[in-house]
Design a protein around this motif. Sequence first.
Motif, mmCIF file in Angstrom:
data_model
loop_
_atom_site.group_PDB
_atom_site.id
_atom_site.type_symbol
_atom_site.label_atom_id
_atom_site.label_comp_id
_atom_site.label_asym_id
_atom_site.label_seq_id
_atom_site.Cartn_x
_atom_site.Cartn_y
_atom_site.Cartn_z
ATOM 1 N N LEU A 56 0.939 -1.196 0.029
ATOM 2 C CA LEU A 56 0.137 0.009 -0.020
ATOM 3 C C LEU A 56 0.814 1.236 0.076
ATOM 4 C CD1 LEU A 56 -2.682 1.172 0.337
ATOM 5 C CD2 LEU A 56 -2.540 1.113 2.763
ATOM 6 N N VAL A 57 0.772 2.118 -1.018
ATOM 7 C CA VAL A 57 1.241 3.432 -1.078
ATOM 8 C C VAL A 57 0.874 4.580 -1.141
ATOM 9 C CG1 VAL A 57 3.073 4.341 -2.635
ATOM 10 C CG2 VAL A 57 3.070 2.040 -2.693
ATOM 11 N N GLN A 58 1.560 5.509 -0.238
ATOM 12 C CA GLN A 58 0.903 7.038 -0.127
ATOM 13 C C GLN A 58 1.774 8.058 -0.580
ATOM 14 O OE1 GLN A 58 -0.732 8.242 3.761
ATOM 15 N NE2 GLN A 58 -2.228 9.401 2.545
ATOM 16 N N PHE A 84 -2.713 4.027 -3.095
ATOM 17 C CA PHE A 84 -2.967 2.932 -4.118
ATOM 18 C C PHE A 84 -2.213 1.680 -3.649
ATOM 19 C CE2 PHE A 84 0.172 5.667 -5.747
ATOM 20 C CZ PHE A 84 1.242 4.838 -5.808
ATOM 21 N N ARG A 85 -2.678 0.627 -4.271
ATOM 22 C CA ARG A 85 -2.183 -0.543 -3.885
ATOM 23 C C ARG A 85 -1.275 -0.884 -5.098
ATOM 24 N NH1 ARG A 85 -3.601 -6.054 -1.559
ATOM 25 N NH2 ARG A 85 -2.850 -7.564 -3.070
ATOM 26 N N MET A 86 -0.017 -1.489 -5.073
ATOM 27 C CA MET A 86 0.787 -1.680 -5.957
ATOM 28 C C MET A 86 1.098 -3.152 -5.951
ATOM 29 S SD MET A 86 3.866 1.024 -6.529
ATOM 30 C CE MET A 86 4.433 0.443 -8.114
ATOM 31 N N LYS A 90 5.126 -4.585 -10.427
ATOM 32 C CA LYS A 90 4.301 -3.694 -11.525
ATOM 33 C C LYS A 90 4.729 -2.016 -11.051
ATOM 34 C CE LYS A 90 1.425 -6.764 -12.970
ATOM 35 N NZ LYS A 90 1.399 -7.090 -14.614
ATOM 36 N N GLY A 91 4.170 -1.226 -11.992
ATOM 37 C CA GLY A 91 4.586 0.110 -11.858
ATOM 38 C C GLY A 91 3.314 0.925 -11.899
ATOM 39 N N GLN A 92 3.732 2.010 -11.289
ATOM 40 C CA GLN A 92 2.576 3.084 -11.102
ATOM 41 C C GLN A 92 3.012 4.552 -11.622
ATOM 42 O OE1 GLN A 92 -0.898 2.636 -9.939
ATOM 43 N NE2 GLN A 92 -1.154 4.783 -10.763
ATOM 44 N N ALA A 93 2.273 5.348 -12.304
ATOM 45 C CA ALA A 93 2.705 6.824 -12.599
ATOM 46 C C ALA A 93 1.730 7.626 -11.911
ATOM 47 C CB ALA A 93 2.418 6.744 -14.295
ATOM 48 N N VAL A 94 2.457 8.243 -11.119
ATOM 49 C CA VAL A 94 1.727 9.487 -10.100
ATOM 50 C C VAL A 94 1.709 10.671 -10.568
ATOM 51 C CG1 VAL A 94 1.652 10.412 -7.884
ATOM 52 C CG2 VAL A 94 2.235 8.026 -8.181
ATOM 53 N N ARG A 95 0.495 11.152 -10.984
ATOM 54 C CA ARG A 95 0.475 12.725 -11.733
ATOM 55 C C ARG A 95 0.609 13.538 -10.439
ATOM 56 N NH1 ARG A 95 -5.182 12.566 -13.416
ATOM 57 N NH2 ARG A 95 -4.722 14.588 -14.340
ATOM 58 N N VAL A 96 1.589 14.661 -10.746
ATOM 59 C CA VAL A 96 1.731 15.804 -9.964
ATOM 60 C C VAL A 96 1.384 16.898 -10.701
ATOM 61 C CG1 VAL A 96 3.317 17.204 -8.584
ATOM 62 C CG2 VAL A 96 3.594 14.672 -8.764
ATOM 63 N N MET A 97 0.394 17.800 -10.032
ATOM 64 C CA MET A 97 -0.214 19.124 -10.985
ATOM 65 C C MET A 97 -0.051 20.318 -9.998
ATOM 66 S SD MET A 97 -3.454 16.818 -11.965
ATOM 67 C CE MET A 97 -3.145 15.676 -10.556
ATOM 68 N N TYR A 98 0.585 21.356 -10.808
ATOM 69 C CA TYR A 98 0.676 22.696 -9.880
ATOM 70 C C TYR A 98 -0.734 23.490 -9.880
ATOM 71 C CZ TYR A 98 2.087 27.666 -9.265
ATOM 72 O OH TYR A 98 2.504 28.869 -9.049
ATOM 73 N N THR A 99 -1.055 23.815 -8.647
ATOM 74 C CA THR A 99 -2.214 24.408 -8.560
ATOM 75 C C THR A 99 -2.381 25.844 -8.726
ATOM 76 O OG1 THR A 99 -2.059 24.192 -6.132
ATOM 77 C CG2 THR A 99 -3.281 22.464 -7.253
ATOM 78 N N VAL A 118 3.552 0.867 2.930
ATOM 79 C CA VAL A 118 3.234 0.039 3.912
ATOM 80 C C VAL A 118 3.216 -1.435 3.619
ATOM 81 C CG1 VAL A 118 1.406 -0.285 5.707
ATOM 82 C CG2 VAL A 118 1.863 1.982 4.968
ATOM 83 N N PRO A 119 3.785 -2.290 3.982
ATOM 84 C CA PRO A 119 3.873 -3.462 3.542
ATOM 85 C C PRO A 119 2.589 -4.495 4.065
ATOM 86 C CG PRO A 119 5.367 -3.389 5.259
ATOM 87 C CD PRO A 119 4.849 -2.118 5.099
#
Length: 249
Positions: A56-58, A84-86, A90-99, A118-119
């Motif tokens: 589990l990733v934050q 999200f759970r990984m 597997k891979g995961q692309a996390v989007r970062v957006m300037y507000t 978190v394992p």
Amino acid sequence: MSNVLRYAMAGMLVMAGVFAARSEASVVIGGTRVIYPAREKEITVKLTNDSSRPALVQVWLDDGDERSTPDTAKVPFTVAPPIFRMEPGKGQAVRVMYTKEPLPTDKETLFWVNVLEVPPKADNSEGRNLLQFAFRTRIKLLFRPAGLPGDVTDAPDKLSWTWVPGEDGKGFALRVTNPTPYYVNFARVDVRVGDRDVGNHGGGMVAPGGTSTFPLKDVTTRPSGEVKASFGVITDYGAIKDLVKPLSP
């Protein structure tokens, strides 16, 4: 935030007893730093789960406070997905957006990307009590305004280095001054005496328009002859560029 993640923020998940431990981080960030060009609507941070177990990733950003949590950090960015759970491998692309909250336009601004892993509950088939850790990784995010003068690759050559007394007048140190609008990150900072490097060996950084001082741990007397600054700069791509520069008077 769930109770599981609240406990993870404290640094670890504890199962009864401490006779055995699992301490391997499995989620890997693709890169050692992140550059956010101001013109971009968003960027991505790529993560990979290199283990054989899900995690589990934050993910969240902070402005330099290592004690920050997703609830307390105040930054002009959002991330998606934040939790999200990984699956293994597997891979995961996390989007970062300037507000779009105002940030300096004449220099870079430094933020930090936090990845908390978190394992899952360990398999206790051997009947042992286990101690499991949650891992938090932080890497730099540099927000880079458009139209900054000069080029980031030239910034290390524009630094000036001086020989100064150490803290409380004990020992010696190198002080670096950065006249550019870019952060310069160091893998190491030493002094070149003849054909060898001695001194600090550790890394650090210097902010735009700022100064930083690096104690020379291995230098007990001022060397005779010509002394130069020898340092390794970490580039945008994570490579290390070694440079040697004369000291300023």
